[in-house]
Scaffold this motif. Structure first.
Motif: not given
Length: 182
Positions: A19-34
């Motif tokens: 998601f970060a590569v795609k510059n998408h906000i879903y970067t962050w909720p998935t990061a929190i779980i990871g």
């Protein structure tokens, strides 16, 4: 149980980077779980620096999520030359400080853990601020993580960081293209 924790950490961390590569906000909720599951994994394996790293990652993920929700802050850009010079000096000092602390706490691999911890902290901060330079720090950190996890015989994480390395290179190229199209 240790393997399940690592698998969950890997899946959500991979999703976050995609998601970060795609510059998408879903970067962050998935990061929190990871980062939550990687924190548990590192605790179980006595990798203190990287366990500690997950707490600032959690805070930075919340910050990044709130920052990326603001539309006018959605612009990708390079750091200014002056800021790069300050960051280089700060990187060295942060690495030395973290490594010293890790040596004092009996960390298994204080030098690898110190540099990967400091570079990851810097990279995550730059990612939250949408600075292309983030990918350069991630590339270096990912290479070191691959070596680190191979030495620790944690092959799933080593493979994961190899994928992260490929994604970081892709992210660098994609974000550079984004800057040219703006």
């Amino acid at each position: 149980m240790n393997n399940l924790v690592e698998i969950i950490a890997v899946i959500f961390s991979l999703l976050s980077v995609v998601f970060a590569v795609k510059n998408h906000i879903y970067t962050w909720p998935t990061a929190i779980i990871g980062v939550t599951f990687y924190g548990i994994f590192f605790y179980q394996n006595h990798i203190w620096g990287n366990m500690f790293l997950q707490a600032p990652f959690l805070i930075q993920s919340i910050y990044g999520w709130s920052k990326w929700e603001v539309v006018e802050d959605n612009k990708v850009e390079w750091l200014e030359k002056h800021d790069r010079n300050i960051l280089a000096i700060s990187s060295f000092l942060l690495t030395a400080f973290i490594t010293f602390i890790l040596i004092m706490t009996g960390d298994k691999s204080p030098y690898f853990d110190g540099i990967t911890t400091s570079f990851s902290l810097i990279a995550m901060t730059l990612l939250a601020k949408k600075k292309i330079d983030t990918w350069l720090y991630w590339i270096i950190a990912d290479i070191l993580f691959i070596i680190f996890f191979l030495n620790e015989e944690q092959y799933l994480s080593s493979i994961t960081y190899f994928v992260f390395l490929i994604l970081a290179i892709t992210g660098l190229k994609q974000w550079k293209r984004n800057i040219k199209t703006v």
